[in-house]
Motif scaffolding. Structure first.
Motif, PDB file in Angstrom:
ATOM      1  N   TYR A   1      37.526  46.964  50.928  1.00 40.42           N
ATOM      2  CA  TYR A   1      38.641  47.900  51.094  1.00 40.42           C
ATOM      3  C   TYR A   1      38.988  48.043  52.574  1.00 40.42           C
ATOM      4  CZ  TYR A   1      41.356  52.218  50.673  1.00 40.42           C
ATOM      5  OH  TYR A   1      42.353  53.167  50.738  1.00 40.42           O
ATOM      6  N   GLN A   2      37.963  47.903  53.420  1.00 37.72           N
ATOM      7  CA  GLN A   2      38.178  48.051  54.859  1.00 37.72           C
ATOM      8  C   GLN A   2      38.842  46.827  55.481  1.00 37.72           C
ATOM      9  OE1 GLN A   2      35.527  48.911  53.128  1.00 37.72           O
ATOM     10  NE2 GLN A   2      34.550  50.754  53.930  1.00 37.72           N
ATOM     11  N   GLY A   3      38.906  45.692  54.746  1.00 33.23           N
ATOM     12  CA  GLY A   3      39.664  44.549  55.252  1.00 33.23           C
ATOM     13  C   GLY A   3      38.906  43.252  55.398  1.00 33.23           C
ATOM     14  N   ASP A   4      37.586  43.285  55.435  1.00 29.26           N
ATOM     15  CA  ASP A   4      36.808  42.058  55.581  1.00 29.26           C
ATOM     16  C   ASP A   4      36.513  41.456  54.207  1.00 29.26           C
ATOM     17  OD1 ASP A   4      36.701  42.509  58.326  1.00 29.26           O
ATOM     18  OD2 ASP A   4      34.854  43.684  58.167  1.00 29.26           O
ATOM     19  N   THR A   5      35.967  40.241  54.232  1.00 26.88           N
ATOM     20  CA  THR A   5      35.422  39.621  53.027  1.00 26.88           C
ATOM     21  C   THR A   5      33.916  39.488  53.231  1.00 26.88           C
ATOM     22  OG1 THR A   5      37.447  38.403  52.541  1.00 26.88           O
ATOM     23  CG2 THR A   5      35.411  37.575  51.563  1.00 26.88           C
ATOM     24  N   ILE A   6      33.148  39.899  52.242  1.00 24.85           N
ATOM     25  CA  ILE A   6      31.691  39.946  52.378  1.00 24.85           C
ATOM     26  C   ILE A   6      31.049  39.194  51.227  1.00 24.85           C
ATOM     27  CG2 ILE A   6      29.667  41.477  52.337  1.00 24.85           C
ATOM     28  CD1 ILE A   6      31.364  43.566  53.760  1.00 24.85           C
ATOM     29  N   SER A   7      30.048  38.406  51.542  1.00 31.78           N
ATOM     30  CA  SER A   7      29.263  37.729  50.518  1.00 31.78           C
ATOM     31  C   SER A   7      27.820  38.189  50.612  1.00 31.78           C
ATOM     32  CB  SER A   7      29.348  36.207  50.675  1.00 31.78           C
ATOM     33  OG  SER A   7      28.691  35.796  51.866  1.00 31.78           O
ATOM     34  N   ILE A   8      27.117  38.115  49.504  1.00 31.65           N
ATOM     35  CA  ILE A   8      25.709  38.500  49.486  1.00 31.65           C
ATOM     36  C   ILE A   8      24.886  37.569  50.373  1.00 31.65           C
ATOM     37  CG2 ILE A   8      23.663  38.670  48.016  1.00 31.65           C
ATOM     38  CD1 ILE A   8      25.569  41.021  47.759  1.00 31.65           C
ATOM     39  N   SER A   9      25.186  36.289  50.328  1.00 36.89           N
ATOM     40  CA  SER A   9      24.383  35.330  51.082  1.00 36.89           C
ATOM     41  C   SER A   9      24.465  35.558  52.590  1.00 36.89           C
ATOM     42  CB  SER A   9      24.813  33.895  50.738  1.00 36.89           C
ATOM     43  OG  SER A   9      26.191  33.702  51.012  1.00 36.89           O
ATOM     44  N   GLU A  10      25.597  36.074  53.084  1.00 41.43           N
ATOM     45  CA  GLU A  10      25.735  36.270  54.526  1.00 41.43           C
ATOM     46  C   GLU A  10      24.947  37.486  55.013  1.00 41.43           C
ATOM     47  OE1 GLU A  10      29.750  38.969  55.241  1.00 41.43           O
ATOM     48  OE2 GLU A  10      29.987  36.815  54.930  1.00 41.43           O
TER      49      GLU A  10
ATOM     50  N   SER B   1      41.421  47.744  41.638  1.00 42.11           N
ATOM     51  CA  SER B   1      42.297  47.132  42.626  1.00 42.11           C
ATOM     52  C   SER B   1      42.335  47.975  43.902  1.00 42.11           C
ATOM     53  CB  SER B   1      43.721  47.029  42.057  1.00 42.11           C
ATOM     54  OG  SER B   1      44.273  48.333  41.908  1.00 42.11           O
ATOM     55  N   ARG B   2      42.898  47.409  44.966  1.00 46.86           N
ATOM     56  CA  ARG B   2      43.028  48.156  46.210  1.00 46.86           C
ATOM     57  C   ARG B   2      43.874  49.419  46.016  1.00 46.86           C
ATOM     58  NH1 ARG B   2      42.184  47.172  51.415  1.00 46.86           N
ATOM     59  NH2 ARG B   2      41.594  45.016  50.962  1.00 46.86           N
ATOM     60  N   GLU B   3      44.913  49.313  45.210  1.00 44.86           N
ATOM     61  CA  GLU B   3      45.779  50.481  44.973  1.00 44.86           C
ATOM     62  C   GLU B   3      45.011  51.582  44.246  1.00 44.86           C
ATOM     63  OE1 GLU B   3      47.932  47.111  46.094  1.00 44.86           O
ATOM     64  OE2 GLU B   3      46.625  47.310  44.318  1.00 44.86           O
ATOM     65  N   GLU B   4      44.194  51.208  43.277  1.00 48.91           N
ATOM     66  CA  GLU B   4      43.383  52.209  42.584  1.00 48.91           C
ATOM     67  C   GLU B   4      42.365  52.832  43.525  1.00 48.91           C
ATOM     68  OE1 GLU B   4      42.917  50.899  38.002  1.00 48.91           O
ATOM     69  OE2 GLU B   4      42.404  49.322  39.465  1.00 48.91           O
TER      70      GLU B   4
ATOM     71  N   LEU C   1      33.547  47.054  48.209  1.00 48.33           N
ATOM     72  CA  LEU C   1      34.044  45.753  47.782  1.00 48.33           C
ATOM     73  C   LEU C   1      34.933  45.892  46.550  1.00 48.33           C
ATOM     74  CD1 LEU C   1      30.951  43.440  48.329  1.00 48.33           C
ATOM     75  CD2 LEU C   1      32.635  44.310  49.965  1.00 48.33           C
ATOM     76  N   ILE C   2      36.023  45.145  46.565  1.00 46.61           N
ATOM     77  CA  ILE C   2      37.047  45.240  45.524  1.00 46.61           C
ATOM     78  C   ILE C   2      36.799  44.161  44.474  1.00 46.61           C
ATOM     79  CG2 ILE C   2      39.517  45.155  45.056  1.00 46.61           C
ATOM     80  CD1 ILE C   2      39.952  45.938  48.009  1.00 46.61           C
ATOM     81  N   ASP C   3      36.315  44.571  43.318  1.00 47.69           N
ATOM     82  CA  ASP C   3      36.052  43.655  42.200  1.00 47.69           C
ATOM     83  C   ASP C   3      37.159  43.840  41.163  1.00 47.69           C
ATOM     84  OD1 ASP C   3      34.763  41.854  40.533  1.00 47.69           O
ATOM     85  OD2 ASP C   3      33.362  43.353  39.741  1.00 47.69           O
ATOM     86  N   ALA C   4      38.390  43.563  41.590  1.00 42.73           N
ATOM     87  CA  ALA C   4      39.553  43.909  40.780  1.00 42.73           C
ATOM     88  C   ALA C   4      39.588  43.191  39.432  1.00 42.73           C
ATOM     89  CB  ALA C   4      40.836  43.617  41.558  1.00 42.73           C
TER      90      ALA C   4
ATOM     91  N   ASN D   1      41.502  58.974  48.353  1.00 40.06           N
ATOM     92  CA  ASN D   1      42.270  60.209  48.522  1.00 40.06           C
ATOM     93  C   ASN D   1      41.724  61.368  47.697  1.00 40.06           C
ATOM     94  OD1 ASN D   1      44.085  59.009  50.312  1.00 40.06           O
ATOM     95  ND2 ASN D   1      45.454  58.343  48.672  1.00 40.06           N
ATOM     96  N   ASP D   2      40.824  61.069  46.746  1.00 37.78           N
ATOM     97  CA  ASP D   2      40.295  62.114  45.870  1.00 37.78           C
ATOM     98  C   ASP D   2      38.990  62.716  46.380  1.00 37.78           C
ATOM     99  OD1 ASP D   2      41.310  63.398  43.659  1.00 37.78           O
ATOM    100  OD2 ASP D   2      40.015  62.381  42.237  1.00 37.78           O
ATOM    101  N   PHE D   3      38.489  62.267  47.518  1.00 42.55           N
ATOM    102  CA  PHE D   3      37.251  62.827  48.068  1.00 42.55           C
ATOM    103  C   PHE D   3      37.341  64.341  48.219  1.00 42.55           C
ATOM    104  CE2 PHE D   3      35.683  58.644  49.319  1.00 42.55           C
ATOM    105  CZ  PHE D   3      34.316  58.825  49.340  1.00 42.55           C
ATOM    106  N   GLN D   4      38.411  64.802  48.854  1.00 42.29           N
ATOM    107  CA  GLN D   4      38.541  66.213  49.164  1.00 42.29           C
ATOM    108  C   GLN D   4      38.500  67.075  47.904  1.00 42.29           C
ATOM    109  OE1 GLN D   4      42.353  67.473  50.761  1.00 42.29           O
ATOM    110  NE2 GLN D   4      41.357  68.937  52.106  1.00 42.29           N
TER     111      GLN D   4
END
Length: 212
Positions: free
Chosen positions: A17-26, A80-83, A143-146, A89-92
């Protein structure tokens, strides 16, 4: 495939969600706390998930657990990113509702069931957090698992769980050592039975000592 204790975590790569791509192996070389929170509950977001993420943020702020334990904290959500915009936004609202359960304005007038729930809320969510709209930090990658490929592959995704019928993950926690081996796995049977982070930290500390 399903993750097994004592074996390498199945590798996957997802955008965050923050913009990077992350893999478990890395992430090899670091211990990893891998969280699959529940997500939706009927027509709203699970309050426990917001509390749990905030609790970790505060724990890292005060104890610097990522530095102390050579730890990466990752959260995976089947949306998804939109969801996830909506989730962020629902934290508060959700943290505010937990506080209202713990400290109701009409405490003197509560019936037996309401008082029991108040005590349960105080025991389950003992800390008090605030999340001002638009100001909440997200230091741990989400991580976005859309397409749900990872969640389904790990056999965590459900459309019916804990008396609700909605697309969600079974709340699950994995701890991986610096070699990517699954050392701990916990799948919740209800939304309220997740291991405490005090327990998790003690486990990681023992894991590090054992490895050393």
């Amino acid at each position: 495939q399903a993750a097994r204790i004592g074996f390498p975590m199945p590798d996957f790569e997802l955008p965050s969600y923050q913009g990077d791509t992350i893999s478990i192996s890395e992430l090899r070389g670091k211990n990893v706390l891998l969280l699959f929170p529940r997500g939706r509950y009927e027509d709203q977001w699970c309050r426990f998930c917001h509390y749990q993420y905030t609790e970790l943020v505060e724990l890292d702020r005060t104890r610097r657990i990522r530095d102390e334990l050579n730890l990466e904290i990752i959260q995976v959500m089947p949306y998804s990113r939109e969801e996830l915009d909506d989730w962020v936004n629902d934290f508060q609202r959700n943290l505010g509702e937990i506080e209202a359960w713990k400290f109701p304005s009409n405490e003197a007038d509560l019936n037996e069931w309401q008082r029991s729930w108040m005590e349960t809320a105080r025991a389950t969510w003992p800390q008090s957090f605030e999340a001002n709209e638009g100001e909440f930090a997200l230091p741990f990658p989400i991580l976005i698992d859309a397409d749900r490929k990872v969640s389904i592959g790990l056999e965590l995704f459900r459309t019916e769980w804990n008396l609700s019928r909605v697309e969600q993950n079974v709340p699950t926690m994995f701890i991986l050592d610096e070699y990517g081996i699954v050392q701990f796995k916990y799948m919740s049977q209800s939304t309220m039975d997740r291991p405490s982070f005090d327990y998790v930290i003690r486990f990681i500390e023992r894991m590090i000592l054992s490895d050393g």
